[in-house]
Scaffold this motif. Structure first.
Motif, mmCIF file in Angstrom:
data_model
loop_
_atom_site.group_PDB
_atom_site.id
_atom_site.type_symbol
_atom_site.label_atom_id
_atom_site.label_comp_id
_atom_site.label_asym_id
_atom_site.label_seq_id
_atom_site.Cartn_x
_atom_site.Cartn_y
_atom_site.Cartn_z
ATOM 1 N N LEU A 258 -23.835 4.218 -42.740
ATOM 2 C CA LEU A 258 -24.199 3.144 -41.821
ATOM 3 C C LEU A 258 -24.035 1.806 -42.537
ATOM 4 N N ILE A 259 -23.689 0.780 -41.775
ATOM 5 C CA ILE A 259 -23.583 -0.556 -42.352
ATOM 6 C C ILE A 259 -24.386 -1.528 -41.492
ATOM 7 N N VAL A 260 -24.799 -2.591 -42.108
ATOM 8 C CA VAL A 260 -25.521 -3.647 -41.404
ATOM 9 C C VAL A 260 -24.482 -4.637 -40.896
ATOM 10 N N THR A 261 -24.447 -4.853 -39.571
ATOM 11 C CA THR A 261 -23.438 -5.745 -38.999
ATOM 12 C C THR A 261 -23.960 -7.150 -38.754
ATOM 13 N N ALA A 262 -25.225 -7.313 -38.557
ATOM 14 C CA ALA A 262 -25.799 -8.643 -38.336
ATOM 15 C C ALA A 262 -26.926 -8.840 -39.332
ATOM 16 N N LYS A 263 -26.758 -9.812 -40.190
ATOM 17 C CA LYS A 263 -27.774 -10.057 -41.207
ATOM 18 C C LYS A 263 -28.491 -11.364 -40.927
ATOM 19 N N THR A 264 -29.795 -11.305 -41.013
ATOM 20 C CA THR A 264 -30.587 -12.520 -40.940
ATOM 21 C C THR A 264 -30.601 -13.115 -42.345
ATOM 22 N N GLN A 265 -30.054 -14.289 -42.475
ATOM 23 C CA GLN A 265 -29.970 -14.923 -43.791
ATOM 24 C C GLN A 265 -31.301 -15.538 -44.224
ATOM 25 N N THR B 275 -45.708 -24.097 -40.808
ATOM 26 C CA THR B 275 -44.533 -23.237 -40.718
ATOM 27 C C THR B 275 -43.528 -23.660 -41.774
ATOM 28 N N ILE B 276 -43.051 -22.682 -42.533
ATOM 29 C CA ILE B 276 -42.061 -22.932 -43.573
ATOM 30 C C ILE B 276 -40.802 -22.173 -43.176
ATOM 31 N N SER B 277 -39.714 -22.885 -43.017
ATOM 32 C CA SER B 277 -38.471 -22.244 -42.600
ATOM 33 C C SER B 277 -37.472 -22.229 -43.750
ATOM 34 N N GLY B 278 -36.405 -21.459 -43.545
ATOM 35 C CA GLY B 278 -35.355 -21.383 -44.551
ATOM 36 C C GLY B 278 -35.664 -20.456 -45.708
ATOM 37 N N ILE B 279 -36.553 -19.484 -45.509
ATOM 38 C CA ILE B 279 -36.891 -18.523 -46.567
ATOM 39 C C ILE B 279 -35.771 -17.480 -46.618
ATOM 40 N N PRO B 280 -35.085 -17.322 -47.758
ATOM 41 C CA PRO B 280 -33.989 -16.356 -47.836
ATOM 42 C C PRO B 280 -34.496 -14.910 -47.758
ATOM 43 N N VAL B 281 -33.701 -14.052 -47.111
ATOM 44 C CA VAL B 281 -34.067 -12.640 -46.921
ATOM 45 C C VAL B 281 -33.197 -11.760 -47.816
ATOM 46 N N THR B 282 -33.833 -10.806 -48.484
ATOM 47 C CA THR B 282 -33.128 -9.801 -49.276
ATOM 48 C C THR B 282 -33.320 -8.454 -48.588
ATOM 49 N N LEU B 283 -32.211 -7.767 -48.319
ATOM 50 C CA LEU B 283 -32.278 -6.439 -47.701
ATOM 51 C C LEU B 283 -32.276 -5.388 -48.798
ATOM 52 N N LEU B 284 -33.300 -4.539 -48.819
ATOM 53 C CA LEU B 284 -33.419 -3.474 -49.812
ATOM 54 C C LEU B 284 -32.866 -2.175 -49.245
ATOM 55 N N GLY B 285 -32.080 -1.469 -50.028
ATOM 56 C CA GLY B 285 -31.568 -0.164 -49.614
ATOM 57 C C GLY B 285 -30.291 -0.229 -48.796
ATOM 58 N N GLU B 286 -29.603 -1.348 -48.828
ATOM 59 C CA GLU B 286 -28.376 -1.476 -48.046
ATOM 60 C C GLU B 286 -27.280 -0.569 -48.595
ATOM 61 N N ASP B 287 -27.185 -0.439 -49.914
ATOM 62 C CA ASP B 287 -26.177 0.438 -50.511
ATOM 63 C C ASP B 287 -26.439 1.900 -50.163
ATOM 64 N N GLU B 288 -27.706 2.326 -50.240
ATOM 65 C CA GLU B 288 -28.054 3.705 -49.903
ATOM 66 C C GLU B 288 -27.816 3.997 -48.425
#
Length: 111
Positions: A55-62, A35-48
């Motif tokens: 709509l906006i994202v209120t809780a982001k998984t980092q 198990t490898i933890s701490g992998i950063p997440v990129t959200l695609l399409g947040e601006d669109e």
């Protein structure tokens, strides 16, 4: 004379054990899970999401944790290049407010 044969037996035993170890790791390649933890997440399409649907994202998984399974050599390579692991989530399917479980696309640094 007895001491020399004892040293010879020790050296032969060491050679045989190392040869067997290299065979198992190199040829048989047993599978391992890590198990490898701490992998950063990129959200695609947040601006669109905001521009097109207001709509906006209120809780982001980092970061996320991933479990990789493979032979020992590949697992070691992934761990050595863990800074190159990328996780992305596509927000384009979200059409209305609510809670969503996202599917992450993970890119591993294997050749």
């Amino acid at each position: 004379m007895k001491g020399k044969t004892k040293i010879l037996y020790i050296l032969v035993s060491l050679f045989i054990s190392l040869t067997l170890w290299f065979y198992v790791v190199g040829v048989e390649q047993p599978e391992k899970e890590d198990t490898i933890s701490g992998i950063p997440v990129t959200l695609l399409g947040e601006d669109e999401l905001y521009e097109d649907r207001a709509l906006i994202v209120t809780a982001k998984t980092q970061t996320v944790a991933i479990t990789v399974k493979g032979n020992i050599v590949d697992i070691a390579e992934v761990n050595a290049n863990r800074s190159e692991i990328a996780a992305t989530a596509d927000l384009s399917r979200i059409t209305s407010p609510g809670e969503y479980d996202l599917v992450y696309d993970v890119k591993l640094p294997l050749d």
